[in-house]
Design a protein around this motif. Structure first.
Motif, PDB file in Angstrom:
ATOM      1  N   PRO A 221      57.666 -50.577  48.009  1.00  0.00           N
ATOM      2  CA  PRO A 221      58.636 -50.915  49.068  1.00  0.00           C
ATOM      3  C   PRO A 221      58.005 -51.005  50.456  1.00  0.00           C
ATOM      4  O   PRO A 221      58.415 -51.840  51.274  1.00  0.00           O
ATOM      5  N   LEU A 222      57.007 -50.169  50.729  1.00  0.00           N
ATOM      6  CA  LEU A 222      56.319 -50.224  52.021  1.00  0.00           C
ATOM      7  C   LEU A 222      55.502 -51.505  52.132  1.00  0.00           C
ATOM      8  O   LEU A 222      55.491 -52.162  53.178  1.00  0.00           O
ATOM      9  N   LEU A 223      54.810 -51.860  51.045  1.00  0.00           N
ATOM     10  CA  LEU A 223      54.026 -53.103  51.049  1.00  0.00           C
ATOM     11  C   LEU A 223      54.939 -54.311  51.222  1.00  0.00           C
ATOM     12  O   LEU A 223      54.581 -55.274  51.918  1.00  0.00           O
ATOM     13  N   ASP A 224      56.112 -54.256  50.614  1.00  0.00           N
ATOM     14  CA  ASP A 224      57.061 -55.370  50.725  1.00  0.00           C
ATOM     15  C   ASP A 224      57.550 -55.556  52.156  1.00  0.00           C
ATOM     16  O   ASP A 224      57.965 -56.660  52.546  1.00  0.00           O
ATOM     17  N   ARG A 225      57.510 -54.473  52.947  1.00  0.00           N
ATOM     18  CA  ARG A 225      57.920 -54.562  54.358  1.00  0.00           C
ATOM     19  C   ARG A 225      56.750 -54.945  55.264  1.00  0.00           C
ATOM     20  O   ARG A 225      56.883 -54.962  56.480  1.00  0.00           O
ATOM     21  N   GLY A 226      55.610 -55.237  54.654  1.00  0.00           N
ATOM     22  CA  GLY A 226      54.459 -55.665  55.426  1.00  0.00           C
ATOM     23  C   GLY A 226      53.646 -54.537  56.035  1.00  0.00           C
ATOM     24  O   GLY A 226      52.804 -54.775  56.901  1.00  0.00           O
ATOM     25  N   GLU A 227      53.885 -53.286  55.599  1.00  0.00           N
ATOM     26  CA  GLU A 227      53.154 -52.151  56.149  1.00  0.00           C
ATOM     27  C   GLU A 227      51.800 -52.005  55.454  1.00  0.00           C
ATOM     28  O   GLU A 227      51.663 -52.282  54.261  1.00  0.00           O
ATOM     29  N   LYS A 228      50.815 -51.580  56.232  1.00  0.00           N
ATOM     30  CA  LYS A 228      49.521 -51.225  55.668  1.00  0.00           C
ATOM     31  C   LYS A 228      49.631 -49.795  55.131  1.00  0.00           C
ATOM     32  O   LYS A 228      50.030 -48.886  55.864  1.00  0.00           O
ATOM     33  N   VAL A 229      49.261 -49.598  53.873  1.00  0.00           N
ATOM     34  CA  VAL A 229      49.506 -48.307  53.217  1.00  0.00           C
ATOM     35  C   VAL A 229      48.189 -47.659  52.795  1.00  0.00           C
ATOM     36  O   VAL A 229      47.333 -48.300  52.174  1.00  0.00           O
ATOM     37  N   PHE A 230      48.057 -46.383  53.131  1.00  0.00           N
ATOM     38  CA  PHE A 230      46.991 -45.542  52.585  1.00  0.00           C
ATOM     39  C   PHE A 230      47.653 -44.549  51.631  1.00  0.00           C
ATOM     40  O   PHE A 230      48.460 -43.717  52.057  1.00  0.00           O
ATOM     41  N   LEU A 231      47.353 -44.664  50.341  1.00  0.00           N
ATOM     42  CA  LEU A 231      47.838 -43.709  49.344  1.00  0.00           C
ATOM     43  C   LEU A 231      46.776 -42.629  49.195  1.00  0.00           C
ATOM     44  O   LEU A 231      45.691 -42.880  48.659  1.00  0.00           O
ATOM     45  N   VAL A 232      47.069 -41.427  49.698  1.00  0.00           N
ATOM     46  CA  VAL A 232      46.129 -40.306  49.657  1.00  0.00           C
ATOM     47  C   VAL A 232      46.582 -39.335  48.573  1.00  0.00           C
ATOM     48  O   VAL A 232      47.672 -38.737  48.679  1.00  0.00           O
ATOM     49  N   VAL A 233      45.793 -39.183  47.538  1.00  0.00           N
ATOM     50  CA  VAL A 233      46.114 -38.299  46.412  1.00  0.00           C
ATOM     51  C   VAL A 233      45.165 -37.098  46.462  1.00  0.00           C
ATOM     52  O   VAL A 233      43.965 -37.235  46.204  1.00  0.00           O
ATOM     53  N   ILE A 234      45.695 -35.944  46.821  1.00  0.00           N
ATOM     54  CA  ILE A 234      44.898 -34.711  46.814  1.00  0.00           C
ATOM     55  C   ILE A 234      45.113 -34.033  45.468  1.00  0.00           C
ATOM     56  O   ILE A 234      46.224 -33.592  45.156  1.00  0.00           O
ATOM     57  N   ASP A 235      44.092 -33.982  44.679  1.00  0.00           N
ATOM     58  CA  ASP A 235      44.201 -33.447  43.321  1.00  0.00           C
ATOM     59  C   ASP A 235      44.639 -31.983  43.347  1.00  0.00           C
ATOM     60  O   ASP A 235      44.131 -31.180  44.137  1.00  0.00           O
TER      61      ASP A 235
END
Length: 516
Positions: A221-235
């Motif tokens: 949904p964020l990408l669809d709004r044209g936002e640049k996204v950083f998905l940060v996964v802390i294990d």
């Protein structure tokens, strides 16, 4: 009643008799001197709970006295009580780490408030926090007993975590009561999962947000709004650890906090691969066998994350550009930070940070690390210290300055295990302490959550008779062979793979920089 000893340093001490009498009636013992030299002599031979210090004195000034007092009694709070309103004196006093700055004329109540804040704060906070938890105890008990949806269980876990963090900062004896209440909550949560999990697996539309849904519900949904996204996964990042991180980064971000529910097993091979692929583990193994690593393989279980993200985007016919990065040490974090401006050309940047999972394993294997992280509070403290002093802190500061949105999450949490549960398996049985799969498992059905039809739970089934079992609450699986050694080695270690609030209810956070 505890008596607190004060030293009041003022060349006009005779004019402060009324204030001193007031404090003595409140139970404080007040010793007085009229100059800085006498103050230093007293500090050299006696400890004080707090020092009240005038700035404008003949001979040794208040600021000079303050500097020398700090050399003798560095931990003793000093409150300046002075006529001086000069800004540069205030700044010098603050720079010398005074506890408070009061400008004459002061009334006794002002002084009393400063004393309570600087001497008795911990006692007052402990008493207040303890009283508030006692008042909330019954209400929380009712929430635990009545919780019948994942949203209600999130609220239970948030409340328990809130009190855990509050009480850990005090010397309250209520922490043991809270631990018992949390244990009770996990027992009820396990019943809830046992009752609903297989139903969720059969109806994706009726289940809560789970591991395979993260991209669809939080990223796309964020990408669809044209936002640049950083998905940060802390294990292996628990909700309480997120609250510690929040305290470090809150100034730089606007925060939207949520949780999601990890799939079972709550282990990297299953949960994280489900996040990146948008598929349940069996679907990964069936559709992309070259990207799935079997349980008994010597190969690393999370080596195919970047291609799994690609298959995910391809299945949804998305043309988003993306990058993938894994950070295992500060050097890699520093390198990533230097690349951030260039990465802004991508629609999506995926970052996996492994420190907390490595800390969890190190605590099991190293007696020294176990001593350093000998309690939940100490474990959180080490996590906070890492967040504050490692390059990861710089990573968040750098992202806060960019015109991007951060989705911060994890694959699973972990729980501190105490109670051994006996299980018997053949030599092909996996080694994880919180879940087992195999075709010849022997166990007490009442002590585990068993899945005898793995395919219905979205899990691979290496053999027709393969079953999965999951530990609940703070249990861990132990083999009868060499049982006592096994139990002694693994008791009081942080493990993941099974069913608990700490493992399954994990952070899903959206961050946007305030100054971008």
């Amino acid at each position: 009643m505890v008596t607190y000893k004060l030293l009041w340093v003022d060349d006009e001490i005779e004019l402060l008799k009324a204030h001193i009498l007031f404090l003595e009636k409140k139970g404080y013992e007040v010793e007085t001197v009229t100059n800085g030299y006498d103050a230093l002599d007293r500090c050299a031979v006696e400890a004080f709970d707090l020092i009240l210090l005038d700035e404008n004195m003949p001979g040794l000034s208040g600021l000079e006295t303050l500097t020398r007092v700090k050399e003798i009694l560095p931990a003793t709070p000093v409150v300046m009580v002075t006529k001086s309103e000069e800004e540069h004196i205030m700044e010098q006093a603050i720079g010398a780490k005074i506890a408070d700055y009061l400008i004459k004329p002061v009334n006794p109540t002002q002084i009393l408030l400063s004393l309570k804040k600087n001497i008795q704060q911990k006692e007052i906070v402990t008493e207040h926090t303890q009283s508030n938890y006692q008042q909330d105890f019954s209400r929380l008990g009712m929430l635990i007993n009545d919780a019948s949806s994942i949203e209600e269980w999130k609220e239970v876990y948030k409340r328990l975590t809130y009190w855990e963090l509050q009480l850990s900062e005090t010397e309250s004896g209520m922490q043991e009561m809270l631990a018992m209440q949390k244990h009770e909550a996990n027992a009820e949560f396990a019943k809830f999962i046992r009752k609903n999990y297989m139903r969720w697996m059969q109806d994706a539309d009726a289940r809560p947000v789970m591991s395979p849904d993260i991209f669809k519900r939080a990223v796309f949904p964020l990408l669809d709004r044209g936002e640049k996204v950083f998905l940060v996964v802390i294990d292996n990042f628990r909700y309480d650890q997120w609250r510690m991180l929040l305290g470090e980064i809150a100034d730089g971000f606007s925060v939207e906090e949520n949780m999601y529910c990890s799939i079972l097993p709550t282990a990297t091979q299953y949960a994280r691969n489900a996040i990146f692929s948008g598929l349940m583990p069996n679907d990964i193994a069936r559709m992309f066998p070259e990207l799935w690593v079997d349980e008994d393989s010597e190969e690393g279980k999370n080596l195919n994350e970047e291609p799994l993200v690609r298959t995910h985007l391809d299945r949804y016919r998305r043309k988003n550009s993306f990058s993938y990065h894994k950070i295992n040490h500060s050097g890699a974090a520093e390198k990533f930070v230097s690349q951030i401006p260039g990465l802004m050309k991508n629609d999506l940047n995926v970052v996996v940070i492994n420190f907390i999972d490595m800390l969890s394993h190190a605590r099991t294997e190293s007696m020294m690390v176990r001593e350093l992280a000998n309690s939940e509070a100490a474990y959180r403290s080490i996590t906070q210290s890492w967040l504050r002093h490692s390059a990861v802190s710089e990573l968040f500061r750098a992202l806060a300055a960019q015109d991007c949105t951060i989705v911060l999450t994890t694959d699973h949490g972990s729980i501190r295990c105490y109670n051994p549960v006996k299980v018997i398996g053949d030599r092909n049985t996996n080694t994880n302490l919180r879940y087992k799969l195999g075709k010849n498992l022997s166990y007490n059905q009442k002590e585990v959550f068993e899945i005898k039809e793995p395919l219905r739970a979205g899990l691979p089934s290496p053999n027709l008779s393969t079953a999965y079992i999951f530990a609940m609450q703070d249990d861990f699986f132990a083999y009868p062979n060499n049982y006592n050694y096994y139990v002694q080695y693994y008791k009081d270690t942080f493990q993941h793979g099974g069913i608990s609030m700490e493992e399954m209810l994990v952070p899903l956070i959206t961050l946007r920089g305030k100054k971008r």
